[in-house]
Design an enzyme around this catalytic site. Structure first.
Site, PDB file in Angstrom:
ATOM      1  N   THR A  65      61.864  60.508  69.470  1.00  0.00           N
ATOM      2  CA  THR A  65      61.885  60.838  70.910  1.00  0.00           C
ATOM      3  C   THR A  65      63.259  60.583  71.520  1.00  0.00           C
ATOM      4  OG1 THR A  65      60.985  58.632  71.337  1.00  0.00           O
ATOM      5  CG2 THR A  65      59.443  60.459  71.360  1.00  0.00           C
ATOM      6  N   ARG A  75      65.818  36.249  57.630  1.00  0.00           N
ATOM      7  CA  ARG A  75      66.828  36.148  56.583  1.00  0.00           C
ATOM      8  C   ARG A  75      68.207  35.802  57.156  1.00  0.00           C
ATOM      9  NH1 ARG A  75      68.800  40.344  52.059  1.00  0.00           N
ATOM     10  NH2 ARG A  75      66.698  40.188  51.304  1.00  0.00           N
ATOM     11  N   ASN A  89      65.525  56.923  64.668  1.00  0.00           N
ATOM     12  CA  ASN A  89      65.190  58.077  63.819  1.00  0.00           C
ATOM     13  C   ASN A  89      65.112  59.369  64.640  1.00  0.00           C
ATOM     14  OD1 ASN A  89      62.793  57.921  65.216  1.00  0.00           O
ATOM     15  ND2 ASN A  89      61.476  57.998  63.405  1.00  0.00           N
ATOM     16  N   TYR A 119      48.857  52.973  70.237  1.00  0.00           N
ATOM     17  CA  TYR A 119      49.987  52.326  70.915  1.00  0.00           C
ATOM     18  C   TYR A 119      49.624  50.903  71.320  1.00  0.00           C
ATOM     19  CZ  TYR A 119      53.773  51.777  74.391  1.00  0.00           C
ATOM     20  OH  TYR A 119      54.858  51.342  75.122  1.00  0.00           O
ATOM     21  N   LEU A 150      63.183  47.983  70.065  1.00  0.00           N
ATOM     22  CA  LEU A 150      62.617  48.941  71.023  1.00  0.00           C
ATOM     23  C   LEU A 150      62.049  50.181  70.341  1.00  0.00           C
ATOM     24  CD1 LEU A 150      64.428  47.159  72.913  1.00  0.00           C
ATOM     25  CD2 LEU A 150      64.964  49.232  74.158  1.00  0.00           C
ATOM     26  N   THR A 189      58.532  51.800  83.481  1.00  0.00           N
ATOM     27  CA  THR A 189      59.947  51.825  83.841  1.00  0.00           C
ATOM     28  C   THR A 189      60.429  53.274  83.900  1.00  0.00           C
ATOM     29  OG1 THR A 189      60.167  49.716  82.705  1.00  0.00           O
ATOM     30  CG2 THR A 189      62.206  50.876  83.200  1.00  0.00           C
ATOM     31  N   PHE A 196      65.358  56.334  75.884  1.00  0.00           N
ATOM     32  CA  PHE A 196      65.602  56.140  77.320  1.00  0.00           C
ATOM     33  C   PHE A 196      66.069  54.700  77.587  1.00  0.00           C
ATOM     34  CE2 PHE A 196      62.846  54.772  81.106  1.00  0.00           C
ATOM     35  CZ  PHE A 196      63.889  54.849  82.013  1.00  0.00           C
ATOM     36  N   ARG A 253      55.602  61.635  81.163  1.00  0.00           N
ATOM     37  CA  ARG A 253      55.352  60.470  82.016  1.00  0.00           C
ATOM     38  C   ARG A 253      55.373  60.891  83.475  1.00  0.00           C
ATOM     39  NH1 ARG A 253      58.344  55.527  78.881  1.00  0.00           N
ATOM     40  NH2 ARG A 253      59.570  57.146  77.904  1.00  0.00           N
ATOM     41  N   ASN A 282      59.577  44.495  59.546  1.00  0.00           N
ATOM     42  CA  ASN A 282      60.939  44.666  59.016  1.00  0.00           C
ATOM     43  C   ASN A 282      61.978  43.939  59.866  1.00  0.00           C
ATOM     44  OD1 ASN A 282      60.271  46.149  56.720  1.00  0.00           O
ATOM     45  ND2 ASN A 282      60.139  48.066  57.893  1.00  0.00           N
TER      46      ASN A 282
HETATM   47  P1  NAD Z   1      61.718  56.351  74.117  1.00  0.00           P
HETATM   48  O1  NAD Z   1      60.708  57.193  73.437  1.00  0.00           O
HETATM   49  O2  NAD Z   1      62.721  57.019  74.977  1.00  0.00           O
HETATM   50  O3  NAD Z   1      62.501  55.450  73.075  1.00  0.00           O
HETATM   51  C1  NAD Z   1      61.977  55.041  71.844  1.00  0.00           C
HETATM   52  C2  NAD Z   1      63.066  55.226  70.794  1.00  0.00           C
HETATM   53  O4  NAD Z   1      62.555  54.772  69.524  1.00  0.00           O
HETATM   54  C3  NAD Z   1      63.458  56.684  70.612  1.00  0.00           C
HETATM   55  O5  NAD Z   1      64.855  56.804  70.592  1.00  0.00           O
HETATM   56  C4  NAD Z   1      62.830  57.064  69.275  1.00  0.00           C
HETATM   57  O6  NAD Z   1      63.523  58.110  68.615  1.00  0.00           O
HETATM   58  C5  NAD Z   1      62.895  55.751  68.547  1.00  0.00           C
HETATM   59  N1  NAD Z   1      61.897  55.649  67.464  1.00  0.00           N
HETATM   60  C6  NAD Z   1      60.584  55.971  67.516  1.00  0.00           C
HETATM   61  N2  NAD Z   1      60.007  55.728  66.321  1.00  0.00           N
HETATM   62  C7  NAD Z   1      60.985  55.231  65.506  1.00  0.00           C
HETATM   63  C8  NAD Z   1      61.028  54.819  64.151  1.00  0.00           C
HETATM   64  N3  NAD Z   1      59.925  54.854  63.377  1.00  0.00           N
HETATM   65  N4  NAD Z   1      62.212  54.389  63.639  1.00  0.00           N
HETATM   66  C9  NAD Z   1      63.337  54.364  64.398  1.00  0.00           C
HETATM   67  N5  NAD Z   1      63.359  54.767  65.683  1.00  0.00           N
HETATM   68  C10 NAD Z   1      62.187  55.193  66.223  1.00  0.00           C
HETATM   69  O7  NAD Z   1      60.889  55.275  74.960  1.00  0.00           O
HETATM   70  P2  NAD Z   1      61.389  54.134  75.940  1.00  0.00           P
HETATM   71  O8  NAD Z   1      60.729  54.334  77.227  1.00  0.00           O
HETATM   72  O9  NAD Z   1      62.863  54.021  75.876  1.00  0.00           O
HETATM   73  O10 NAD Z   1      60.721  52.858  75.266  1.00  0.00           O
HETATM   74  C11 NAD Z   1      61.457  51.945  74.473  1.00  0.00           C
HETATM   75  C12 NAD Z   1      60.572  50.764  74.114  1.00  0.00           C
HETATM   76  O11 NAD Z   1      60.124  50.100  75.295  1.00  0.00           O
HETATM   77  C13 NAD Z   1      59.329  51.147  73.321  1.00  0.00           C
HETATM   78  O12 NAD Z   1      59.088  50.176  72.334  1.00  0.00           O
HETATM   79  C14 NAD Z   1      58.229  51.096  74.362  1.00  0.00           C
HETATM   80  O13 NAD Z   1      56.996  50.802  73.793  1.00  0.00           O
HETATM   81  C15 NAD Z   1      58.719  50.001  75.284  1.00  0.00           C
HETATM   82  N6  NAD Z   1      58.154  50.150  76.635  1.00  0.00           N
HETATM   83  C16 NAD Z   1      58.604  51.130  77.463  1.00  0.00           C
HETATM   84  C17 NAD Z   1      58.033  51.262  78.726  1.00  0.00           C
HETATM   85  C18 NAD Z   1      58.491  52.310  79.709  1.00  0.00           C
HETATM   86  O14 NAD Z   1      57.941  52.396  80.798  1.00  0.00           O
HETATM   87  N7  NAD Z   1      59.496  53.102  79.432  1.00  0.00           N
HETATM   88  C19 NAD Z   1      57.002  50.409  79.123  1.00  0.00           C
HETATM   89  C20 NAD Z   1      56.560  49.442  78.225  1.00  0.00           C
HETATM   90  C21 NAD Z   1      57.165  49.314  76.984  1.00  0.00           C
HETATM   91  N1  UDP Z   2      49.784  61.053  85.502  1.00  0.00           N
HETATM   92  C1  UDP Z   2      49.503  62.065  86.394  1.00  0.00           C
HETATM   93  N2  UDP Z   2      50.145  63.257  86.240  1.00  0.00           N
HETATM   94  C2  UDP Z   2      51.069  63.476  85.260  1.00  0.00           C
HETATM   95  C3  UDP Z   2      51.362  62.425  84.360  1.00  0.00           C
HETATM   96  C4  UDP Z   2      50.696  61.217  84.502  1.00  0.00           C
HETATM   97  O1  UDP Z   2      48.688  61.913  87.311  1.00  0.00           O
HETATM   98  O2  UDP Z   2      51.629  64.589  85.198  1.00  0.00           O
HETATM   99  C5  UDP Z   2      49.091  59.754  85.676  1.00  0.00           C
HETATM  100  C6  UDP Z   2      48.477  59.198  84.412  1.00  0.00           C
HETATM  101  O3  UDP Z   2      47.162  59.716  84.241  1.00  0.00           O
HETATM  102  C7  UDP Z   2      48.479  57.710  84.701  1.00  0.00           C
HETATM  103  C8  UDP Z   2      49.745  57.518  85.526  1.00  0.00           C
HETATM  104  O4  UDP Z   2      50.071  58.799  86.052  1.00  0.00           O
HETATM  105  O5  UDP Z   2      47.357  57.357  85.491  1.00  0.00           O
HETATM  106  C9  UDP Z   2      50.915  56.986  84.726  1.00  0.00           C
HETATM  107  O6  UDP Z   2      51.075  57.797  83.588  1.00  0.00           O
HETATM  108  P1  UDP Z   2      52.263  57.592  82.515  1.00  0.00           P
HETATM  109  O7  UDP Z   2      51.946  58.471  81.359  1.00  0.00           O
HETATM  110  O8  UDP Z   2      53.558  57.755  83.192  1.00  0.00           O
HETATM  111  O9  UDP Z   2      52.174  56.046  82.125  1.00  0.00           O
HETATM  112  P2  UDP Z   2      50.971  55.091  81.630  1.00  0.00           P
HETATM  113  O10 UDP Z   2      49.653  55.755  81.837  1.00  0.00           O
HETATM  114  O11 UDP Z   2      51.255  54.838  80.210  1.00  0.00           O
HETATM  115  O12 UDP Z   2      51.116  53.914  82.517  1.00  0.00           O
END
Ligand code: NAD
Ligand code: UDP
Length: 314
Positions: free
Chosen positions: A36, A105, A33, A144, A72, A174, A12, A185, A98
């Site tokens: 997700t 490097r 990979n 996590y 990411l 986000t 995403f 989410r 990694n």
């Molecule tokens: P996402 O699941 O859509 O993206 C994660 C990506 O990483 C996916 O494309 C997945 O296939 C890839 N991936 C997972 N494991 C891997 C591995 N071992 N090797 C190579 N690729 C791998 O999630 P996102 O919301 O886009 O999150 C991206 C990053 O931002 C993550 O590190 C997440 O922890 C961080 N983040 C996101 C949020 C949010 O609200 N979306 C909040 C805090 C932190």
């Molecule tokens: N949540 C909810 N209903 C859903 C999915 C999530 O009430 O169908 C709640 C969840 O318990 C949390 C908040 O919404 O309190 C945000 O959840 P999310 O998984 O999006 O993010 P995170 O908990 O990692 O902030």
């Protein structure tokens, strides 16, 4: 023009970042990979001659010559990161090792996508970067949260011991187009439920809060952070301080979609943080950054995306 590696580039956030970096005139390599992530998130970029796609797992070493690395790769939603907690820890920790080894490097800058989850269920509100957090190390979210905390530790140690040019951002919830429809989410769940006139699944009584940031604001913050001088490494919070209860979010989405959905209450999962809101004073000061897209505007774009997706998939 820089050459830039984005791990998790098909996810995403990664797909939005790749798109923005290409639009800014850079050469971009997505490494993923597809755990997700999905090819459909980046398929529209594949005609661009400056975009390269590599299937690889960050837990395995990877060698390439680039100027910057955005790390990411990691599943981000509770459903996906809890599916295989051991793999989640490995992805955060081995992935950080990694990418830091690579950055060392080739002398690249490397930015870590850390998370507000490092604050756990916070006892300080709003959360400042100086707060150490309140994380259950053996709970269902710990694969996590602790993985991301160790990754921050590794980044700081490579910085102090090996002069690696690091950046750490702590991303708060986000949302936006290209969220995975099945990742559980809250924003994607509620929008899909509302569009289908299904019950809205509220965990707990819905009084827990989150601060929701639209993806474009985050991407701006990431790029501004990467552009800072080597002496500023963070961590820095990147989030929208607008704070809403989960019940308010549900009501907003029902109103905006004109849905007939009703609220349905379910038990609150364990260790679910009760409140979350970033203090973004540091980002304002060091990056001259703050979010510009409010919840209604961001939700409206996200609703349009899911509406189209649902219509395409019948
Ligand atoms: P996402 O699941 O859509 O993206 C994660 C990506 O990483 C996916 O494309 C997945 O296939 C890839 N991936 C997972 N494991 C891997 C591995 N071992 N090797 C190579 N690729 C791998 O999630 P996102 O919301 O886009 O999150 C991206 C990053 O931002 C993550 O590190 C997440 O922890 C961080 N983040 C996101 C949020 C949010 O609200 N979306 C909040 C805090 C932190
Ligand atoms: N949540 C909810 N209903 C859903 C999915 C999530 O009430 O169908 C709640 C969840 O318990 C949390 C908040 O919404 O309190 C945000 O959840 P999310 O998984 O999006 O993010 P995170 O908990 O990692 O902030």
């Amino acid at each position: 023009m820089k050459r830039i590696l984005v791990t998790g580039g098909a996810g995403f956030l990664g797909s939005h970042l790749c798109e923005r970096l290409l639009n800014d005139g850079h050469e971009v390599i997505s490494l993923d990979n597809y755990f997700t992530g999905q090819k459909r998130n980046i398929v529209h970029l594949m005609d661009n001659k400056f975009f390269e796609v590599i299937r690889h797992d960050v837990t395995m070493p990877f060698f390439i010559e680039v100027d910057e690395i955005y790390n990411l790769a990691c599943p981000a939603s509770p459903v996906h990161y809890q599916y295989n907690g051991i793999k989640t820890v490995k992805t955060s920790v081995m992935g950080a090792i990694n990418m830091l080894g690579l950055a060392k490097r080739i002398k690249a800058k490397v930015l870590q996508a850390s998370t507000s989850e490092v604050y756990g269920d916070p006892q300080v509100h709003p959360q400042t970067e100086s707060y150490w957090g309140h994380v259950n190390p053996i709970g269902i979210r710990s694969c996590y949260d602790e993985g991301k905390r160790v990754a921050e530790t590794l980044f700081m140690n490579y910085y102090h011991q090996n002069d690696v040019r690091i950046k750490i951002i702590r991303i708060f919830n986000t949302y936006g187009p290209r969220m995975h429809p099945n990742d559980g989410r809250v924003v994607s769940n509620f929008i899909i439920q509302a569009l289908k006139n299904q019950n809205i699944t509220i965990f707990g009584d819905g009084s827990q809060t989150r601060s929701f940031q639209y993806v474009d604001d985050l991407v701006n913050g990431m790029i501004k952070m990467m552009a800072t001088g080597d002496d500023f490494v963070g961590p820095v919070n990147i989030g929208n301080p607008g704070e809403f209860t989960i019940k308010e979010l549900a009501e907003n989405i029902i109103g905006m979609t004109g849905s007939k959905s009703k609220l349905e209450f379910h038990p609150l999962p364990s260790d679910d943080p009760l409140q979350r809101k970033p203090d973004i004073t540091l980002a304002k000061e060091k990056l001259n950054w703050e979010p510009t897209i409010n919840l209604e505007e961001g939700l409206s774009k996200t609703i349009t995306f899911f509406d189209k997706l649902l219509k395409e998939n019948g």
